[in-house]
Enzyme design. Structure first.
Site, PDB file in Angstrom:
ATOM      1  N   HIS A  58      34.308-121.627 -36.215  1.00 28.85           N
ATOM      2  CA  HIS A  58      34.032-122.363 -37.251  1.00 28.85           C
ATOM      3  C   HIS A  58      35.476-123.406 -38.027  1.00 28.85           C
ATOM      4  CE1 HIS A  58      35.505-118.998 -39.869  1.00 28.85           C
ATOM      5  NE2 HIS A  58      35.608-119.911 -40.761  1.00 28.85           N
ATOM      6  N   ASP A  59      36.649-122.533 -37.901  1.00 30.23           N
ATOM      7  CA  ASP A  59      37.853-123.211 -38.173  1.00 30.23           C
ATOM      8  C   ASP A  59      38.832-123.722 -37.114  1.00 30.23           C
ATOM      9  OD1 ASP A  59      37.478-122.822 -40.900  1.00 30.23           O
ATOM     10  OD2 ASP A  59      38.678-121.187 -40.885  1.00 30.23           O
ATOM     11  N   LYS A  62      41.316-126.380 -37.480  1.00 29.70           N
ATOM     12  CA  LYS A  62      42.562-126.248 -37.953  1.00 29.70           C
ATOM     13  C   LYS A  62      43.719-126.322 -36.971  1.00 29.70           C
ATOM     14  CE  LYS A  62      41.008-123.988 -42.316  1.00 29.70           C
ATOM     15  NZ  LYS A  62      40.956-122.877 -43.082  1.00 29.70           N
ATOM     16  N   HIS A  87      39.125-130.803 -40.797  1.00 30.16           N
ATOM     17  CA  HIS A  87      39.041-129.773 -39.955  1.00 30.16           C
ATOM     18  C   HIS A  87      37.582-129.320 -39.389  1.00 30.16           C
ATOM     19  CE1 HIS A  87      38.157-126.522 -42.925  1.00 30.16           C
ATOM     20  NE2 HIS A  87      37.786-125.961 -42.062  1.00 30.16           N
ATOM     21  N   HIS A 111      29.800-126.829 -41.771  1.00 30.97           N
ATOM     22  CA  HIS A 111      30.028-125.616 -42.247  1.00 30.97           C
ATOM     23  C   HIS A 111      30.726-125.833 -43.816  1.00 30.97           C
ATOM     24  CE1 HIS A 111      34.225-125.496 -40.627  1.00 30.97           C
ATOM     25  NE2 HIS A 111      34.439-124.569 -41.592  1.00 30.97           N
ATOM     26  N   HIS A 112      31.117-126.946 -44.201  1.00 33.03           N
ATOM     27  CA  HIS A 112      31.727-127.063 -45.349  1.00 33.03           C
ATOM     28  C   HIS A 112      30.898-127.916 -46.507  1.00 33.03           C
ATOM     29  CE1 HIS A 112      35.252-124.805 -46.235  1.00 33.03           C
ATOM     30  NE2 HIS A 112      35.831-125.032 -44.645  1.00 33.03           N
ATOM     31  N   ASP A 140      31.764-117.338 -44.856  1.00 41.98           N
ATOM     32  CA  ASP A 140      33.145-117.782 -44.680  1.00 41.98           C
ATOM     33  C   ASP A 140      33.738-117.894 -46.345  1.00 41.98           C
ATOM     34  OD1 ASP A 140      35.433-119.277 -44.155  1.00 41.98           O
ATOM     35  OD2 ASP A 140      34.475-121.300 -44.470  1.00 41.98           O
TER      36      ASP A 140
END
Length: 210
Positions: A58-59, A62, A87, A111-112, A140
């Site tokens: 998911h990250d 970054k 990101h 996801h954000h 998260d």
């Protein structure tokens, strides 16, 4: 095995950029699978393979965020936060280039998002947010709250639980509340131990769009 090695390499690269997130991706994967299994038993349409891969990656976006921003002590400026907000988009682009499935790409991209439509990058709301993105958002947040970051110390699992429950219906899908309460003891145990979590070994059938 090669798929797992590739994912391990990506996670290691993320953690080298931001040491404060060491173990974060693996824990989010473990939390997400526990939560996803709980939701699946309750009748929700949870694809655990997609959830496994999406949560561990998911990250990944970054990797293209400057370390100076990721590791900054203190509050980010508005301009720096705008960079951070890129990101999920970058992560989805990386997943697409690596030929992951559309479901995985979409889950990473969103996801954000917030249930009330005030998230990013698309400001979509409610059930318009992909289901697995809504699952990962909870997990998260739980791990972020219970982990030390460059700008604050970790909260206790109980404090994190209360914050998540308070934000059901705004940040999080309110239908998840009873299942989050149900799975919370398992999440708390992991958060209190913070032991090294291994990447789930057999949940990679969605890898490379297969």
């Amino acid at each position: 095995m090669e798929a797992e090695k590739g994912i391990e390499s990506l996670i290691l690269a993320i953690e080298m950029v931001d040491d404060y997130t060491k173990g974060h991706s693996k824990r989010v994967q473990e939390y997400s699978l526990l939560f996803g299994e709980t939701l699946k038993r309750a009748g929700y349409p949870v694809d655990l393979d997609v959830l496994s891969t999406s949560s561990i990656l998911h990250d990944v976006g970054k990797l293209q965020i400057p370390a100076a921003i990721l590791q900054k002590k203190g509050r980010l400026t508005d301009e720096e936060f705008e960079v951070i907000k890129k990101h999920p988009v970058v992560g989805a682009e990386i997943a697409e280039k690596l030929n992951y499935s559309k479901d995985i790409i979409s889950t990473i991209y969103h996801h954000h998002e917030r249930y009330d439509g005030k998230g990013y990058p698309s400001q979509i709301a409610g059930e318009n947010i992909p289901f697995l993105s809504r699952v990962i958002t909870v997990c998260d947040t739980f791990d972020a709250l219970t982990s030390n970051r460059s700008y604050r110390n970790a909260l206790t699992p109980h404090q994190a639980k209360e914050i998540i429950l308070e934000n059901m219906g705004t940040q999080f899908d309110p239908s998840f509340e009873p299942y989050f309460r149900q799975v919370y003891p398992s999440l708390e145990e992991i958060a209190l131990n913070k032991s090294e979590v291994q990447i789930a070994p057999t949940l990679f059938s969605e890898k490379y769009g297969s």
